[in-house]
Enzyme design. Structure first.
Site, PDB file in Angstrom:
ATOM      1  N   ASP A 152     -56.531 -53.618 -16.129  1.00 14.67           N
ATOM      2  CA  ASP A 152     -57.804 -54.319 -15.986  1.00 14.67           C
ATOM      3  C   ASP A 152     -57.496 -55.810 -15.836  1.00 14.67           C
ATOM      4  O   ASP A 152     -56.326 -56.223 -15.842  1.00 14.67           O
ATOM      5  CB  ASP A 152     -58.733 -54.014 -17.167  1.00 14.67           C
ATOM      6  CG  ASP A 152     -58.174 -54.478 -18.502  1.00 14.67           C
ATOM      7  OD1 ASP A 152     -57.143 -55.193 -18.528  1.00 14.67           O
ATOM      8  OD2 ASP A 152     -58.763 -54.139 -19.542  1.00 14.67           O
TER       9      ASP A 152
ATOM     10  N   ASP B 297     -61.852 -44.238 -17.133  1.00 22.38           N
ATOM     11  CA  ASP B 297     -60.998 -44.565 -18.277  1.00 22.38           C
ATOM     12  C   ASP B 297     -61.914 -44.730 -19.472  1.00 22.38           C
ATOM     13  O   ASP B 297     -63.079 -45.138 -19.328  1.00 22.38           O
ATOM     14  CB  ASP B 297     -60.246 -45.882 -18.061  1.00 22.38           C
ATOM     15  CG  ASP B 297     -61.128 -47.086 -18.342  1.00 22.38           C
ATOM     16  OD1 ASP B 297     -61.961 -47.418 -17.472  1.00 22.38           O
ATOM     17  OD2 ASP B 297     -61.031 -47.669 -19.441  1.00 22.38           O
TER      18      ASP B 297
ATOM     19  N   CYS C 242     -57.833 -23.966 -25.942  1.00 24.08           N
ATOM     20  CA  CYS C 242     -56.907 -25.054 -25.585  1.00 24.08           C
ATOM     21  C   CYS C 242     -55.456 -24.610 -25.755  1.00 24.08           C
ATOM     22  O   CYS C 242     -55.122 -23.902 -26.705  1.00 24.08           O
ATOM     23  CB  CYS C 242     -57.197 -26.278 -26.460  1.00 24.08           C
ATOM     24  SG  CYS C 242     -56.090 -27.662 -26.154  1.00 24.08           S
TER      25      CYS C 242
ATOM     26  N   CYS D  88     -52.810 -26.844 -25.866  1.00 21.38           N
ATOM     27  CA  CYS D  88     -51.958 -27.979 -26.236  1.00 21.38           C
ATOM     28  C   CYS D  88     -51.099 -27.633 -27.451  1.00 21.38           C
ATOM     29  O   CYS D  88     -51.363 -26.661 -28.167  1.00 21.38           O
ATOM     30  CB  CYS D  88     -52.801 -29.229 -26.513  1.00 21.38           C
ATOM     31  SG  CYS D  88     -53.552 -29.299 -28.156  1.00 21.38           S
TER      32      CYS D  88
ATOM     33  N   CYS E 155     -52.993 -27.216 -30.780  1.00 21.34           N
ATOM     34  CA  CYS E 155     -53.733 -25.959 -30.912  1.00 21.34           C
ATOM     35  C   CYS E 155     -52.801 -24.752 -30.972  1.00 21.34           C
ATOM     36  O   CYS E 155     -53.123 -23.759 -31.625  1.00 21.34           O
ATOM     37  CB  CYS E 155     -54.732 -25.818 -29.766  1.00 21.34           C
ATOM     38  SG  CYS E 155     -56.117 -26.978 -29.919  1.00 21.34           S
TER      39      CYS E 155
ATOM     40  N   HIS F  93     -54.393 -33.503 -28.786  1.00 25.01           N
ATOM     41  CA  HIS F  93     -55.432 -32.520 -28.448  1.00 25.01           C
ATOM     42  C   HIS F  93     -56.541 -33.150 -27.616  1.00 25.01           C
ATOM     43  O   HIS F  93     -56.927 -32.610 -26.576  1.00 25.01           O
ATOM     44  CB  HIS F  93     -56.040 -31.862 -29.685  1.00 25.01           C
ATOM     45  CG  HIS F  93     -57.270 -31.104 -29.285  1.00 25.01           C
ATOM     46  ND1 HIS F  93     -57.205 -29.912 -28.614  1.00 25.01           N
ATOM     47  CD2 HIS F  93     -58.590 -31.417 -29.351  1.00 25.01           C
ATOM     48  CE1 HIS F  93     -58.420 -29.516 -28.293  1.00 25.01           C
ATOM     49  NE2 HIS F  93     -59.281 -30.413 -28.732  1.00 25.01           N
TER      50      HIS F  93
END
Lengths: 387, 387
Positions: free
Chosen positions: A93, A279, A317, A319, A322, A348
């Site tokens: 930014d 974002d 999920c 990931c 998880c 997660h």
């Protein structure tokens, strides 16, 4: 188009767009979510965790990196990618948003923003040209122009004056980048010759001002266009309406970036209105506070109901968190103040956000986006499962 | 020997021993270093980071887990392994060390230790039997007896009385474990029928007391023996001498565990004196404070000399941190207060400790341990490279 950056529109389903952009550090599929790496690190994540979660691009905050460790140091180390060891695309930014957030520690003039560092009170001046030069030294793949960030609510007059100043600043930013590109500002020490620059559409919630701002940005000409000044407190329907109407004004063949949004529902709703890039600190910040996003809604892991819950955060999920840990253990880590709680929760939440983007892309590709959207809004966007 | 635990001595080089022990959750090669997972988590590490660093066993602190989330809850969740999602061996301490550290918040009697929680001031009584029961519910692979932890310095009389009480407590611990094993204490809710129990040799720095304590522990009979009450402020040469003389008194066919040590040099020096197992917070705690262990000595990453240092923490190290990041970036993360600094530094320090253990085992195996030891002490054990 500069060397190094290009965007290709690969498909559409209604206003939702499937695409990809190329940068000197690789390709990003859109719609894309960019995790926020404020100080050159996405909080609680290692880079390989980001790669595993599916991040193709991260965002760096120019304000923070400018103050510490400083863009000259990062430039000497070869630019931000090399300094932090992240070989994939980075967007920075302009630093404006953080400076405007300093409230009584900053003063805005036509020249730029006078401000005092939140770290040590030292005085600084952020001009449009300085914002370009700093980002050139950082060497991000996408740099943003410096714009004036309008508070909400604002009168039409305030919004108009602010938007007009942002247009003048955007022109100065573009001029400065052109000097860097053509070699007449070689003393800047740019580290990424393929850096792209995005303009930003302002104008508050006044659609005629938004249209005027978009037109001016397009006249200047950038590699992509962002919509700024939303997700700042306005009603959600108003935000969605401004997004839809503004996106419609932007060139079809270039990426559209909605800055600072949002919730999972915001991502889906704004993709539906033609946005390609997002974002937000929500998935990372909320993770550290124990709030987890799941396919069935949000949960607060500190809730006593999870104390003996052997199930994963989200059964849908895949990931590491998880796959490996129970809600009971995650609650324990959170209550015990273990920093691993922040790491596991962040992994997660970012996996959930980035999986959602993948599902959005798949749905656009199969032209089933509207069905996906309806189902998603019925489940994952529920605010809380705890009460 | 109970079901589930056995030790095999596989080789030796001088007094240094190569071995392995089997537990219900897998095999551990010795000499071994056990990272400390105080509250069911090795601070700043995810389990897979530990596996990657080479950890074969971790330590859990009974005091902390007893207070939060509580051994009954962990027992209901199937024991500590299942609760935290770590499928490999775990050793738990007895809780005694932390209770004794509470100073004016605890009172010791023959019955046990009366103490007040550091979390909420609630009163608790930790008896030898309770320490066994709690660890039975946690279901660690190796449980430790409750012993009295003597402060340094202590008079011979104090050391003798304390050691004698520890012997009586050890006998009570063994009796209680036998009741659990033979089913006469089935209401305890033990979660690991193959749990082993180690005795602890006390006696301060008085070798005749140490000998007496070792003899008493051997008479009671445990699956392994620890040396406690060292690394508490005594001169290093005195510690090494007590370790050497005490290790010599312990059964050759069972593992020997030096509790709470130590520096990299301590590991090498005490392996040289016959120790098989170690635990210490030094690599993890120091990592979070920016102190990194390297093959050439310790460095403090916050030192300004590293601000623009592109090199890895340790060129000889193959961990993710050293493969991916520069000292300059790690210093930036530390100075910026990013929690990722703790994670990356901890991964490195534990990799260094666990690599050192692998190199120790290799050297014993090749009967080159003495050469390894001399070289190691000349390089890696240097206190600081910064000054």
């Amino acid at each position: 188009m500069p060397n190094g950056f290009s965007f290709a529109l690969l498909g559409a389903d209604g206003a939702a767009r499937l695409g990809e952009f190329r940068t000197p550090h690789g390709v990003v599929q859109t719609p894309a979510f960019m995790p926020v790496g404020t100080q050159g690190s996405v909080k609680a994540m290692r880079h390989r965790d980001l790669e595993e979660a599916g991040a193709q691009i991260i965002l760096g905050n120019t304000y923070h990196l400018y103050l510490r460790p400083g863009d000259p140091l990062i430039g000497r180390r070869g630019g931000l990618h090399r300094f932090i060891g992240w070989p994939h695309p980075i967007l920075t930014d302009s630093g404006g948003y953080q400076v405007f957030s300093l409230a009584d520690r900053r003063k805005i003039t036509e020249d730029g923003a006078d401000f005092r560092s939140h770290l040590d009170g030292s005085p600084h001046l952020l001009t449009p040209e300085a914002a370009v030069d700093i980002q050139a030294r950082l060497g991000s793949d996408i740099a943003m122009v410096l714009d004036e960030c309008l508070a909400y609510p604002a009168s039409r007059d305030e919004a108009a004056h602010s938007m007009e100043r942002s247009v003048r600043w955007a022109a100065r930013c573009r001029t400065r980048l052109m000097e860097i590109r053509d070699g007449s500002a070689s003393d800047v020490g740019a580290t990424n010759p393929g850096q792209a620059q995005f303009g930003i559409v302002q104008g508050g919630v006044f659609q005629d001002l938004r249209d005027q701002s978009a037109g001016a940005a397009i006249d200047i000409g950038f590699e992509g266009y962002a919509i700024g000044g939303l997700s700042v407190g306005e009603p959600i329907d108003l935000m969605y309406a401004v997004v839809a109407d503004t996106a419609r004004r932007l060139p079809e063949g270039q990426p559209r970036y909605l800055m600072g949004a949002g919730t999972p529902a915001d991502l889906v709703e704004c993709v539906a209105r033609g946005i390609d890039m997002f974002d937000c600190v929500l998935p990372t910040r909320n993770a550290r506070n124990g709030q987890l996003f799941t396919s069935e809604g949000r949960i607060n892991i500190k809730n006593a109901r999870y104390a003996e819950d052997d199930g994963p955060v989200d059964p849908a999920c895949h990931c590491y968190t998880c796959r490996t840990h129970s809600r009971a253990y995650l609650r324990h880590l959170y209550m015990a103040g273990e920093m691993t709680a922040g790491a596991l929760n962040t992994l997660h939440n970012l996996s959930f956000y980035l999986d959602t983007m993948q599902r959005i892309r798949d749905a656009i590709s199969f032209r089933t986006f509207d069905r996906f959207r309806q189902e998603f809004l019925r489940s994952a966007s529920r605010l809380s499962l705890d009460s």
